[in-house]
Design a protein around this motif. Structure first.
Motif, short mmCIF file in Angstrom:
data_model
loop_
_atom_site.label_atom_id
_atom_site.label_comp_id
_atom_site.label_asym_id
_atom_site.label_seq_id
_atom_site.Cartn_x
_atom_site.Cartn_y
_atom_site.Cartn_z
N ARG A 62 8.87 -3.70 -7.35
CA ARG A 62 8.85 -3.04 -8.65
C ARG A 62 8.36 -1.59 -8.54
O ARG A 62 8.87 -0.69 -9.20
CB ARG A 62 7.94 -3.80 -9.61
CG ARG A 62 8.69 -4.88 -10.30
CD ARG A 62 7.86 -5.59 -11.31
NE ARG A 62 8.71 -6.53 -12.01
CZ ARG A 62 9.30 -7.56 -11.45
NH1 ARG A 62 9.14 -7.81 -10.15
NH2 ARG A 62 10.08 -8.35 -12.16
N LEU A 63 7.32 -1.40 -7.73
CA LEU A 63 6.75 -0.06 -7.61
C LEU A 63 7.72 0.91 -6.93
O LEU A 63 7.69 2.10 -7.18
CB LEU A 63 5.43 -0.11 -6.82
CG LEU A 63 4.29 -0.79 -7.59
CD1 LEU A 63 3.17 -1.20 -6.66
CD2 LEU A 63 3.76 0.15 -8.68
N ARG A 64 8.57 0.35 -6.07
CA ARG A 64 9.58 1.21 -5.41
C ARG A 64 10.76 1.44 -6.34
O ARG A 64 11.69 2.15 -5.99
CB ARG A 64 10.07 0.54 -4.12
CG ARG A 64 9.08 0.64 -2.95
CD ARG A 64 9.72 0.25 -1.65
NE ARG A 64 10.14 -1.13 -1.65
CZ ARG A 64 9.52 -2.12 -1.00
NH1 ARG A 64 8.44 -1.86 -0.28
NH2 ARG A 64 9.96 -3.35 -1.06
N GLY A 65 10.70 0.77 -7.50
CA GLY A 65 11.77 0.92 -8.48
C GLY A 65 13.03 0.18 -8.13
O GLY A 65 14.12 0.56 -8.54
N GLU A 66 12.87 -0.88 -7.33
CA GLU A 66 14.06 -1.65 -6.92
C GLU A 66 14.39 -2.68 -7.99
O GLU A 66 13.53 -3.12 -8.73
CB GLU A 66 13.79 -2.36 -5.59
CG GLU A 66 13.83 -1.41 -4.42
CD GLU A 66 13.23 -2.00 -3.15
OE1 GLU A 66 13.05 -3.24 -3.10
OE2 GLU A 66 12.93 -1.23 -2.23
N LEU A 85 5.43 -7.06 -6.24
CA LEU A 85 4.81 -5.85 -6.76
C LEU A 85 5.36 -4.60 -6.05
O LEU A 85 5.69 -3.61 -6.69
CB LEU A 85 3.29 -5.97 -6.52
CG LEU A 85 2.32 -5.20 -7.40
CD1 LEU A 85 2.68 -5.29 -8.87
CD2 LEU A 85 0.91 -5.73 -7.16
N ALA A 86 5.50 -4.72 -4.73
CA ALA A 86 6.02 -3.58 -3.95
C ALA A 86 7.43 -3.22 -4.41
O ALA A 86 7.77 -2.05 -4.59
CB ALA A 86 6.00 -3.93 -2.46
N ALA A 114 0.84 -1.20 0.00
CA ALA A 114 0.00 0.00 0.00
C ALA A 114 0.88 1.25 0.00
O ALA A 114 0.61 2.21 -0.73
CB ALA A 114 -0.93 0.00 1.21
N GLU A 115 1.96 1.23 0.80
CA GLU A 115 2.86 2.39 0.84
C GLU A 115 3.55 2.59 -0.50
O GLU A 115 3.67 3.71 -0.99
CB GLU A 115 3.89 2.21 1.96
CG GLU A 115 3.30 2.57 3.32
CD GLU A 115 4.13 2.03 4.49
OE1 GLU A 115 5.32 1.75 4.30
OE2 GLU A 115 3.54 1.87 5.59
N ALA A 116 3.96 1.48 -1.12
CA ALA A 116 4.67 1.58 -2.39
C ALA A 116 3.78 2.10 -3.51
O ALA A 116 4.24 2.78 -4.42
CB ALA A 116 5.25 0.21 -2.77
N ILE A 117 2.51 1.79 -3.45
CA ILE A 117 1.59 2.15 -4.54
C ILE A 117 0.83 3.44 -4.22
O ILE A 117 0.10 3.98 -5.06
CB ILE A 117 0.63 0.97 -4.81
CG1 ILE A 117 0.03 1.03 -6.22
CG2 ILE A 117 -0.46 0.88 -3.77
CD1 ILE A 117 -0.70 -0.23 -6.62
#
Lengths: 255, 316
Positions: free
Chosen positions: B312-316, B309-310, B221-224
């Motif tokens: 990827r969304l954080r760009g890691e 998913l988290a 949730a934080e990442a998105i």
């Protein structure tokens, strides 16, 4: 305070429901039955009330041929007595007929508070607690949580959707359809249930039921899905990759 | 042929959307059967709210304390009305009130009740109801008996025509039945966040398995840039507060993105989120109901999917 909890078993939705596709009839004997989830909550709420007071908890099931384990489990969890209503019943017995049988029993054996699950997955012919109350002319309420005794009155919450609730108080006797217990239903180990089977007995009560209004169910059938999600294949990494690209297309990803 | 009776409910002093749907369907059936529609409503606003209802007659039941739903008083009164008017059908919404009144009045009046109805049509001589059973996994076709029945209807089943009418309104004053009272109204728990205002909801269900796994949902949730919400079993288990619950007995939400993780899609849940702009569901059972309302679906394990998913969304 004498509390009666009405329990029943229902087909296990973890397994496939078995249907004769031609006649649209449910093949009850070919399905696995489990205690109705809402009834488990009703048992739990009754046991929590018992812990707060000196209430006596009786658990009841209409004997449809598969209820012993369910009743012994309730005893193992802490119920004081278990009753099996016997008569012309089987797994296909309607909820209306079960409610009538229970109403006959309660008329002869009064209780102060009757709890049951607010609904069951197979009650298109009516929810048992509301029907029992209607047949007996007793006050009742559905979608109930947080049941507490206050002198000779019963306080409880009724939920109305959108998060709105009211606290109600009722005289006894009263019938309440439980939505959820205050705590998750407790667990009884198989060993403890086995021990109950050896050390306790289920009281059998014979009841005769007159003809009741039954539904003419023409058939059961599987719904034709209105639509279905587009399935994303692959492992977690691949699926995550695809989801991120879907979100990017829709500008749902920051930065 | 007995009339078709519709028990009306009100939102902010007006007929609720579901009541309008019931009236529309009742009108359609009454026309094909040559019968009439009677609306019944409780409380001081009932007379005004039903003045333009699409009904031939209306009964507004008033009395001290009746503005608030009173299970015992409402049920005794409706039971009395049913025994006076001999309706062929008594239609109520499958709301809390409908759950109380439907089966209770039917049993008291020796009539059958047909519950969870989501379709109703005439078929040659008969009225046939379609009902949802087994958490939506099956539908049942039920013939309405000639002697009449009480029917509880799932909201959103029929749609409303928007037609108004000029019913002859009768006001009936009743005393509340002693025995069950409202002590107080409990306002919705405000909670730490308002899930109805979030654009993105990361919603978890029974499939989360263990409260310890909620951390993964929170990280996602934080990442998105979203908020964690859930289905009923998660609240009942005490893992998340009631304010986070999506569904009929929780909040109705319409976010831009609804990620349904380990949610099977019980009718009660779908009612609260099916109108989200984009629904992506992860559930190990491809045939679960959530997949019917989701735009995209996957059967990968949510405990693997959430961190992937988290990340990827954080760009890691």
């Amino acid at each position: 305070m004498r509390i009666l909890v009405l329990t029943k078993s229902v087909p296990d939705l973890v397994e496939e429901l078995v249907l004769d596709e031609d006649s649209g009839e449910l093949l009850h004997d070919e399905m696995t039955y489990v205690p109705s989830e809402w009834d488990d909550h009703a048992v739990e709420e009754a046991l929590l009330i018992k812990e707060d007071s000196n209430a006596d908890v009786t658990v009841l099931a209409v004997d449809t041929g598969d209820v012993d384990n369910m009743l012994f489990t309730a005893l193992a969890k802490g119920a004081d007595r278990a009753i099996k209503l016997q008569g012309d019943f089987d797994l296909s017995t309607s909820n209306r007929k079960r409610a009538q049988a229970i109403a006959h029993y309660v008329k002869e054996n009064p209780y102060d508070l009757i709890l049951s699950g607010v609904q069951a997955i197979d009650d298109i012919d009516g929810q048992i607690p509301a029907m029992v109350a209607g047949l007996l002319g007793m006050p009742h309420a559905s979608v109930v949580t947080d049941v507490r005794l206050d002198g000779d009155r019963v306080h409880f919450h009724q939920e109305y959707g959108g998060g709105l609730q009211a606290e109600l108080a009722s005289q006894t006797p009263v019938v309440l359809g439980i939505q959820a217990a205050r705590k998750p239903p407790r667990y009884a180990s198989i060993a403890k249930v086995r021990q109950m089977m050896k050390s306790s007995v289920l009281e059998e009560v014979e009841v005769a039921v007159e003809e009741v209004p039954e539904l003419e169910i023409r058939r059961f059938f599987k719904p034709v899905a209105a639509g279905h999600a587009e399935m994303i294949d692959g492992d977690a990494e691949e699926v995550a990759e695809r989801i991120v690209s879907i979100l990017k297309e829709r500008n749902l990803v920051r930065g | 042929m007995g009339p078709i009776l519709v028990v009306a409910e009100f939102t902010e002093g007006e007929l609720s959307d579901t009541s309008r749907e019931l009236l529309t369907k009742a009108r359609e059936l009454a026309q094909s059967l040559g019968s009439e529609v009677i609306a019944v409503g409780f409380g001081s606003h009932a007379e005004h709210a039903m003045a333009n209802a699409d009904a031939d007659r209306a009964v507004a039941i008033t009395g001290l304390g009746l503005d608030q739903y009173l299970p015992l008083t409402y049920e005794r009164t409706l039971s009395q009305i049913v025994s006076e008017y001999h309706p062929l059908l008594t239609m109520v919404a499958n709301s809390t009130m409908g759950l109380d009144l439907g089966a209770g009045v039917a049993a008291a009046q020796h009539m059958p009740v047909i519950a969870y109805c989501n379709g109703l049509h005439t078929d040659a001589e008969d009225i046939v109801a379609q009902c949802q059973a087994f958490a939506g996994k099956l539908l049942a076709e039920v013939a309405v008996p000639a002697g009449g029945a009480v029917i509880t209807v799932l909201p959103g089943s029929f749609g409303s025509s928007g037609t108004s009418g000029h019913p002859e309104v009768t006001v009936m004053a009743v005393d509340s039945v002693p025995g069950m009272d409202v002590v107080k109204i409990l306002e919705p728990e405000k909670g730490d966040v308002d899930i109805t205002r979030a654009d993105i909801l990361v919603s978890v269900g029974r499939g989360i398995g263990d409260p310890e796994n909620l951390g993964l949902a929170q990280e996602l949730a934080e990442a998105i840039g979203g908020v964690v919400s859930c289905s009923r079993p998660v609240v009942d288990a005490g893992w998340l507060p009631k304010a986070r619950q999506v569904g009929k007995s929780g909040q109705t939400v319409k976010p831009k993105l609804y990620l349904a993780l380990g949610i099977s899609g019980a009718p009660e849940h779908l009612q609260g989120m099916k109108d989200a702009d984009l629904i992506i569901a992860a559930n190990t059972d491809e045939s679960s109901s959530i997949m019917e309302v989701a735009h995209y679906g996957t059967t990968v394990d949510i405990l693997d999917l959430m961190p992937a998913l988290a990340e990827r969304l954080r760009g890691e």
